[in-house]
Design a protein around this motif. Sequence first.
Motif, PDB file in Angstrom:
ATOM      1  N   SER A 189       0.847  -1.189   0.000  1.00  0.00           N
ATOM      2  CA  SER A 189       0.000   0.000   0.000  1.00  0.00           C
ATOM      3  C   SER A 189       0.885   1.242   0.000  1.00  0.00           C
ATOM      4  O   SER A 189       2.011   1.220   0.516  1.00  0.00           O
ATOM      5  CB  SER A 189      -0.942   0.019   1.206  1.00  0.00           C
ATOM      6  N   ARG A 215       0.491   5.630   0.528  1.00  0.00           N
ATOM      7  CA  ARG A 215      -0.359   6.752   0.934  1.00  0.00           C
ATOM      8  C   ARG A 215       0.446   8.043   0.780  1.00  0.00           C
ATOM      9  O   ARG A 215       1.552   8.170   1.316  1.00  0.00           O
ATOM     10  CB  ARG A 215      -0.807   6.571   2.381  1.00  0.00           C
ATOM     11  N   TYR A 248      -3.207   3.912  -2.596  1.00  0.00           N
ATOM     12  CA  TYR A 248      -3.311   2.727  -3.455  1.00  0.00           C
ATOM     13  C   TYR A 248      -3.001   1.498  -2.600  1.00  0.00           C
ATOM     14  O   TYR A 248      -2.055   1.495  -1.806  1.00  0.00           O
ATOM     15  CB  TYR A 248      -2.335   2.792  -4.624  1.00  0.00           C
ATOM     16  N   GLU A 263      -7.210  -1.165  -4.823  1.00  0.00           N
ATOM     17  CA  GLU A 263      -7.963   0.066  -4.589  1.00  0.00           C
ATOM     18  C   GLU A 263      -7.089   1.262  -4.944  1.00  0.00           C
ATOM     19  O   GLU A 263      -5.912   1.312  -4.578  1.00  0.00           O
ATOM     20  CB  GLU A 263      -8.373   0.193  -3.125  1.00  0.00           C
ATOM     21  N   GLY A 278      -7.553   5.479  -4.682  1.00  0.00           N
ATOM     22  CA  GLY A 278      -8.527   6.444  -4.198  1.00  0.00           C
ATOM     23  C   GLY A 278      -7.940   7.765  -3.760  1.00  0.00           C
ATOM     24  O   GLY A 278      -6.723   7.983  -3.749  1.00  0.00           O
ATOM     25  N   TRP A 279      -8.865   8.627  -3.377  1.00  0.00           N
ATOM     26  CA  TRP A 279      -8.544   9.995  -2.944  1.00  0.00           C
ATOM     27  C   TRP A 279      -9.478  10.356  -1.806  1.00  0.00           C
ATOM     28  O   TRP A 279     -10.668  10.011  -1.805  1.00  0.00           O
ATOM     29  CB  TRP A 279      -8.733  10.944  -4.131  1.00  0.00           C
ATOM     30  N   ARG A 280      -8.910  11.039  -0.788  1.00  0.00           N
ATOM     31  CA  ARG A 280      -9.690  11.512   0.349  1.00  0.00           C
ATOM     32  C   ARG A 280      -9.476  13.016   0.515  1.00  0.00           C
ATOM     33  O   ARG A 280      -8.354  13.507   0.396  1.00  0.00           O
ATOM     34  CB  ARG A 280      -9.273  10.809   1.642  1.00  0.00           C
ATOM     35  N   SER A 305     -14.622  11.183  -0.218  1.00  0.00           N
ATOM     36  CA  SER A 305     -13.687  10.176  -0.719  1.00  0.00           C
ATOM     37  C   SER A 305     -14.226   9.533  -1.977  1.00  0.00           C
ATOM     38  O   SER A 305     -15.441   9.426  -2.181  1.00  0.00           O
ATOM     39  CB  SER A 305     -13.419   9.100   0.339  1.00  0.00           C
ATOM     40  N   THR A 330     -13.156   6.052  -4.472  1.00  0.00           N
ATOM     41  CA  THR A 330     -12.296   4.878  -4.570  1.00  0.00           C
ATOM     42  C   THR A 330     -12.689   4.037  -5.772  1.00  0.00           C
ATOM     43  O   THR A 330     -13.859   3.662  -5.929  1.00  0.00           O
ATOM     44  CB  THR A 330     -12.402   4.007  -3.304  1.00  0.00           C
ATOM     45  N   PHE A 378     -12.129   0.350  -7.431  1.00  0.00           N
ATOM     46  CA  PHE A 378     -11.671  -0.962  -6.980  1.00  0.00           C
ATOM     47  C   PHE A 378     -11.720  -1.968  -8.117  1.00  0.00           C
ATOM     48  O   PHE A 378     -12.540  -1.870  -9.038  1.00  0.00           O
ATOM     49  CB  PHE A 378     -12.500  -1.462  -5.787  1.00  0.00           C
TER      50      PHE A 378
END
Length: 532
Positions: free
Chosen positions: A277, A279, A290, A322, A324-326, A335, A337, A339
């Motif tokens: 992962s 971040r 990711y 996954e 994504g963005w927050r 958020s 995401t 997938f």
Amino acid sequence: GVVRADKVEWNTLFEDGNGNSTNAIIKYNHQDNYNYNTLSKAQFEKSGRSLDYAENPIYNSSGKLTSYYKINRNPFENVSATLTQRFQLRDDLSLSIAPYYMWANGGSFSGQTASALSSTSSKAGNYDLKGLPYDTYYRPSWTETWRTGIYNKLKWDMNESHSIDLGYWYERARQRQTQPFISIDANGAPSDIWGDYNSGNQVKDNNGVTVQGRHQYTVTPAQKLSLQDTWIVTPDLTLVGGLAYQYVERDGNNLGDLYNKPEKRDAKYHQFLPNFSARYQINEQNQAFYNITRNMRTPPNYVLYNVGDSISTKPELSWNQELGWRFTKNDMALSATLFHISYRDRQLSTTNSDGDYEMLNVGSVVNKGLELEWSGLLPYNFNYYTSYTYTDSEQKDDISIRNKNLPTAGKQLANVPKNMLNASIGWDNKRYYANIAGKYVGSYYGDLTNDQEIAGRTTVDLSAGVRLPVDKKIFKSAAIRVSMLNVFDKEYLSSARTVVLNTAPVNGLNAATPYYNVGEERTAMVSFEANF
């Protein structure tokens, strides 16, 4: 019917101030409830959810009970205990040891009629039923489970940028699955709803042996070794990489029942499971991430006992990704995401004619889609939440059954709606609160060939409550809560309990009928809770 449940939970935490702590949790649950009938689409369209089990006993021409809601029971009891001990060995080294024990005991009877038994019922020759008159019985599918295990984790903070986690998990599960025949009293109710060995109302043969429609004992040792590295590359970028190895055995002992002779079978499953992962904190409010993870789900224990070559069922393997963005700030969170989950030997849960769960191997399946979430605070103590999920669950393979091809490639997997939407708005001034929530679940299929589609539905729920002022010396908090589910009493089929291959004849294969769980009717609940 009536639902009765008793629950007790106890949690205690001790901290010595030097990083060492002990946390003990014990939970107990005991419930006695009734099953609801499962319906076909045709039955639901004709009669709605009113077509439930008979409210009064129905007897056949021989005077034997055939249908009554009081034999469709689902009692359950379980206990769990965990002890988590954390040791701070050095400033940069800690050890967590967490042994646990779980026990569960319960069973369900959901047949359309009571179970018949007579002198000719012993098909495998395991019982001497000579002279036993024909009668009907309550026959629950009973399961008693014992799980004992321990999880250990050693955490080493190598420096300000690197930390290493080394974990080891071991569990030994034992499971006894039976189907005893229990007498029914003159009022049409079971003489004892609990089907375990302590019951004195189970039918025995001429040799004093309890008669079983199923009699299996499974031991499942499982273990997992994992290593994970967390690397803070920069204050804004964090990378996590890991590798695990999981090994599971299933030792099955079919002790013999009405239909099967005693037999022992076993299976082993093992796999390396990597994960990664990343971040990245773009700025104070925006974060990108990711994840990619390899997972394994082993076939359930009943593949050891099903007819045919079910023991060769392969474990389900998947790659879960996954991207994504927050976005967060004081009064709002957002958020998005994407997938993508690729399955090999996808296992799909269904039930057989006896109501027991079993798995279908539907080959390769790809789930891909989008998840959106948006929540926040509004003026005057109002708040909001909404989420949307789009899921495309595509079967990649045609299924071959009895040397005939079933056209499932390109079809949506059964029981997976493509669209789901949740939205709620609430008010909360820290003393009183209220909330209204709506949920839309799109249409789904009850078969793998997508011949039978069940319409989507929208339901609305309400909740409100008051947090009571308490004496902090005695209680930490207390509250009264009121809620109402399915406010407008929407009638719908919530999911397929029995997924079938095809509901229309195809390539010489006869059609089958899926049966569905009926959605909960309007339900109101009031609860009082206190923490101390």
